[in-house]
Motif scaffolding. Structure first.
Motif, PDB file in Angstrom:
ATOM      1  N   VAL A  18       2.480  -5.087 -11.075  1.00 45.07           N
ATOM      2  CA  VAL A  18       2.543  -5.652  -9.724  1.00 45.07           C
ATOM      3  C   VAL A  18       1.120  -5.724  -9.168  1.00 45.07           C
ATOM      4  CG1 VAL A  18       3.558  -5.450  -7.425  1.00 45.07           C
ATOM      5  CG2 VAL A  18       4.814  -4.596  -9.425  1.00 45.07           C
ATOM      6  N   PRO A  19       0.465  -6.877  -9.257  1.00 42.30           N
ATOM      7  CA  PRO A  19      -0.934  -6.978  -8.818  1.00 42.30           C
ATOM      8  C   PRO A  19      -1.128  -6.742  -7.326  1.00 42.30           C
ATOM      9  CG  PRO A  19      -0.033  -9.145  -9.339  1.00 42.30           C
ATOM     10  CD  PRO A  19       0.961  -8.142  -9.821  1.00 42.30           C
ATOM     11  N   GLU A  20      -0.065  -6.902  -6.534  1.00 43.99           N
ATOM     12  CA  GLU A  20      -0.184  -6.674  -5.086  1.00 43.99           C
ATOM     13  C   GLU A  20      -0.196  -5.191  -4.722  1.00 43.99           C
ATOM     14  OE1 GLU A  20       1.972 -10.563  -5.779  1.00 43.99           O
ATOM     15  OE2 GLU A  20       2.217  -8.505  -6.481  1.00 43.99           O
ATOM     16  N   LEU A  21       0.120  -4.335  -5.682  1.00 44.23           N
ATOM     17  CA  LEU A  21       0.274  -2.910  -5.398  1.00 44.23           C
ATOM     18  C   LEU A  21      -1.064  -2.170  -5.372  1.00 44.23           C
ATOM     19  CD1 LEU A  21       2.087  -0.392  -4.987  1.00 44.23           C
ATOM     20  CD2 LEU A  21       2.254  -0.240  -7.490  1.00 44.23           C
ATOM     21  N   ARG A  22      -1.279  -1.415  -4.295  1.00 45.21           N
ATOM     22  CA  ARG A  22      -2.421  -0.504  -4.188  1.00 45.21           C
ATOM     23  C   ARG A  22      -1.872   0.904  -3.991  1.00 45.21           C
ATOM     24  NH1 ARG A  22      -5.614  -2.363   0.798  1.00 45.21           N
ATOM     25  NH2 ARG A  22      -7.074  -0.766   0.080  1.00 45.21           N
ATOM     26  N   VAL A  23      -2.578   1.898  -4.502  1.00 36.35           N
ATOM     27  CA  VAL A  23      -2.091   3.283  -4.441  1.00 36.35           C
ATOM     28  C   VAL A  23      -3.189   4.191  -3.899  1.00 36.35           C
ATOM     29  CG1 VAL A  23      -1.156   5.237  -5.732  1.00 36.35           C
ATOM     30  CG2 VAL A  23      -0.550   2.900  -6.405  1.00 36.35           C
ATOM     31  N   VAL A  51       0.856  -1.187   0.000  1.00 34.37           N
ATOM     32  CA  VAL A  51       0.000   0.000   0.000  1.00 34.37           C
ATOM     33  C   VAL A  51       0.896   1.243   0.000  1.00 34.37           C
ATOM     34  CG1 VAL A  51      -1.865   1.241   1.151  1.00 34.37           C
ATOM     35  CG2 VAL A  51      -1.746  -1.262   1.305  1.00 34.37           C
ATOM     36  N   TYR A  52       0.979   1.890  -1.149  1.00 38.10           N
ATOM     37  CA  TYR A  52       1.716   3.148  -1.250  1.00 38.10           C
ATOM     38  C   TYR A  52       0.760   4.305  -1.003  1.00 38.10           C
ATOM     39  CZ  TYR A  52       6.494   2.208  -2.825  1.00 38.10           C
ATOM     40  OH  TYR A  52       7.822   1.858  -2.881  1.00 38.10           O
ATOM     41  N   VAL A  53       1.207   5.251  -0.193  1.00 33.23           N
ATOM     42  CA  VAL A  53       0.414   6.459   0.053  1.00 33.23           C
ATOM     43  C   VAL A  53       1.215   7.648  -0.455  1.00 33.23           C
ATOM     44  CG1 VAL A  53      -0.760   7.883   1.749  1.00 33.23           C
ATOM     45  CG2 VAL A  53      -0.655   5.407   2.075  1.00 33.23           C
TER      46      VAL A  53
END
Length: 241
Positions: free
Chosen positions: A61-66, A40-42
């Motif tokens: 990168v399917p695990e990446l959320r923004v 989880v990038y903020v």
């Protein structure tokens, strides 16, 4: 991406466009065979194209959320935003500048597996810091004052790599710069904390968002505030009957 990640890696960033892709790929390499995870990038309302880089990377990168802050709010708020959005019961945090080594996250996970349930925070301890001499000196001075005032038995609270329980974190009092005092705040809540030696790397690109003066000026008021919270705290044991 797994529907039930075991670990959420929260990374706050501000103007770190060149550090994003290398760090994301290091995180995935470190955790791919260790645990189900999400990243989880903020983005704390960066002024460069950090958000565009992150958005483009999601397809790889399917695990990446923004998540993006609509106005700049600071590192503590960005961490809390990420923790609130996270879906795993345990959170790993990293600074977005690449100085923390994602390969240390499995080490923290192993420490948790071998620890007792009363330990809610595993804090990274940069035993060989790769910062300038003035920054290391300022940090040593600040740590000595903090340890004397808060008695948190933690040699390095400024290290960005940590592993903690999501529920315990969200139960802590929230204020700006709280991320620098997580061991003391966790102990105030009645939990144990452990410091774990970790790797530290020089910044390869970009510039630090802090200097020694602004750290010191903010830190004085923060220390007074946290010290007051500790003095005013009451821990009550409970049981359901």
């Amino acid at each position: 991406m797994s529907a039930t990640p075991q670990i959420s890696v929260v990374v706050p960033v501000f103007n770190e466009r060149d550090n994003i892709a290398p760090l994301v790929h290091e995180i995935t390499a470190a955790l791919r065979d260790v645990a189900e995870f999400e990243i989880v990038y903020v983005d704390d309302h960066s002024r460069d194209d950090t958000l565009a880089v992150l958005t483009a990377l999601k397809s790889q990168v399917p695990e990446l959320r923004v998540i993006q802050h609509l106005r700049q709010s600071g590192q503590s708020t960005a961490i809390r935003t990420g923790v609130k959005a996270a879906r795993a019961p345990w959170i790993a945090t990293l600074d977005g500048d690449g100085q923390n080594d994602p390969a240390d996250i499995p080490k923290l996970i192993a420490q948790r597996a071998n620890g007792d349930d009363s330990i809610k925070l595993f804090a990274g301890w940069r035993v060989n810091r790769r910062d300038s001499g003035s920054k290391r000196w300022a940090s040593k001075w600040a740590n000595a004052i903090r340890a004397r005032m808060l008695r948190d038995d933690t040699p390095d609270t400024g290290c960005g790599i940590k592993l903690f329980e999501r529920a315990a974190f969200l139960d802590l009092p929230y204020f700006d710069h709280m991320h620098r005092y997580l061991p003391a705040l966790m102990q105030r809540a009645g939990w144990k904390t452990v410091s774990v030696p970790v790797n530290h790397r020089p910044r390869s690109t970009g510039v630090s968002k802090y200097n020694n003066l602004n750290r010191a000026l903010v830190g004085i008021n923060d220390l007074r505030g946290v010290s007051w919270l500790i003095r005013r705290n009451k821990i009550t044991g409970t049981r359901e009957v």
